[in-house]
Design a protein around this motif. Structure first.
Motif, PDB file in Angstrom:
ATOM      1  N   PRO A   1     -20.366  50.727   6.330  1.00 26.53           N
ATOM      2  CA  PRO A   1     -18.897  50.642   6.398  1.00 26.53           C
ATOM      3  C   PRO A   1     -18.396  50.741   7.840  1.00 26.53           C
ATOM      4  N   CYS A   2     -17.412  49.935   8.132  1.00 27.91           N
ATOM      5  CA  CYS A   2     -16.803  49.955   9.465  1.00 27.91           C
ATOM      6  C   CYS A   2     -15.979  51.234   9.623  1.00 27.91           C
ATOM      7  N   SER A   3     -16.173  51.912  10.726  1.00 27.04           N
ATOM      8  CA  SER A   3     -15.452  53.166  10.964  1.00 27.04           C
ATOM      9  C   SER A   3     -13.973  52.938  11.240  1.00 27.04           C
ATOM     10  N   ILE A   4     -13.608  51.772  11.710  1.00 25.50           N
ATOM     11  CA  ILE A   4     -12.201  51.482  12.028  1.00 25.50           C
ATOM     12  C   ILE A   4     -11.451  51.049  10.780  1.00 25.50           C
ATOM     13  N   HIS A   5     -12.080  50.256   9.931  1.00 27.67           N
ATOM     14  CA  HIS A   5     -11.430  49.747   8.723  1.00 27.67           C
ATOM     15  C   HIS A   5     -12.100  50.342   7.481  1.00 27.67           C
TER      16      HIS A   5
ATOM     17  N   ASN B   1     -11.164  46.727   2.004  1.00 28.61           N
ATOM     18  CA  ASN B   1     -12.232  46.143   1.207  1.00 28.61           C
ATOM     19  C   ASN B   1     -13.074  45.204   2.067  1.00 28.61           C
ATOM     20  N   LYS B   2     -14.325  45.026   1.671  1.00 26.30           N
ATOM     21  CA  LYS B   2     -15.253  44.154   2.388  1.00 26.30           C
ATOM     22  C   LYS B   2     -15.294  44.521   3.877  1.00 26.30           C
TER      23      LYS B   2
ATOM     24  N   CYS C   1     -17.156  44.514  11.443  1.00 22.84           N
ATOM     25  CA  CYS C   1     -16.774  43.834  10.207  1.00 22.84           C
ATOM     26  C   CYS C   1     -15.895  42.626  10.523  1.00 22.84           C
ATOM     27  N   SER C   2     -15.535  41.895   9.475  1.00 20.37           N
ATOM     28  CA  SER C   2     -14.733  40.680   9.662  1.00 20.37           C
ATOM     29  C   SER C   2     -13.326  40.983  10.145  1.00 20.37           C
TER      30      SER C   2
END
Length: 246
Positions: free
Chosen positions: A30-34, A38-39, A55-56
């Motif tokens: 998991p992205c720490s910023i987002h 989702n995704k 992440c995207s």
């Protein structure tokens, strides 16, 4: 002060500086910023920044950069060939087709047991390969380069040097064979069309008439007029006419 001693990982193996960070990156976490989105899996890697995976949603921070997407197959990280081959020479590395897309693995996949009838294996992790390849992943190719194999490289310069001659791409190397033959035939026909003096350019006295087109030397750029064939002087008998059937 003595000379600086470079470690094995800092040595230059003619590989780009972003290759090792990409191979060792932590993906699908998991992205720490987002974290609340989702995704938010970190499956992107920027070749220009050569930092951590993102992440995207973080793509807006890498606008205009060279970004590749890392995917997963059988719990192993892979990348699509059409994305990475623009920046990396992937020769000698076996590719695979998964979900109608050609991919290659990032890191080695050791295979303790070799199947029966296998004649070719990866030079680093001993995974079975096709006969035309030497490594099963980019990491294994890098390991082969660390062993001192001078024939291996990730640089695209050597590849371009073989395709280009003197800085310009060779037309003979890139033009299909059928098209080259067609062009050669057209050049031959255009040379034959520049015929010499035609028969009707001569007057009754055998003198050369002046060309109406203004061409010097009396040359004509149109095909020569073929001689008229007189069928009356022919000794060949005419065949018996056949009546059409009713």
């Amino acid at each position: 002060m003595g000379p600086m001693i470079r470690t094995e990982e800092e040595e230059d193996y003619t590989s780009p500086p972003w290759l090792m960070p990409m191979l060792r990156g932590r993906y699908f976490i998991p992205c720490s910023i987002h974290a609340a989105s989702n995704k938010n899996e970190c499956n992107m890697f920027c070749l220009d920044c050569a930092g951590t995976a993102f992440c995207s949603y973080c793509l807006v921070k890498h606008k205009g950069h060279r970004v590749v997407q890392i995917r997963r197959s059988s719990y192993h990280n892979v990348v699509r060939v059409n994305e990475i081959q623009k920046y990396l020479d992937i020769s000698c590395v076996q590719t695979y087709i998964i979900n109608s897309a050609r991919i290659l693995f990032l890191n080695e996949r050791p295979q303790p047991r070799i199947g029966k009838g296998v004649t070719n294996t990866c030079e680093i992790c001993c995974r079975s390969l096709l006969d035309s390849f030497r490594f099963c992943s980019l990491g294994c190719k890098l390991g082969g380069m660390k062993r001192g194999d001078q024939s291996l490289t990730f640089s695209m310069r050597g590849k371009q040097g073989r395709e280009f001659q003197g800085g310009l791409e060779s037309d003979e190397a890139t033009t299909p064979t059928k098209l080259r033959k067609t062009n050669a035939f057209n050049r031959l026909m255009s040379g034959l069309s520049i015929s010499t003096v035609r028969f009707d350019d001569y007057g009754p006295g055998g003198d050369l008439r002046s060309s109406s087109s203004g061409d010097e030397g009396g040359f004509s750029f149109s095909p020569g007029t073929p001689p008229i064939y007189n069928h009356r002087n022919s000794s060949r008998r005419k065949g018996i006419p056949h009546r059409a059937p009713f």
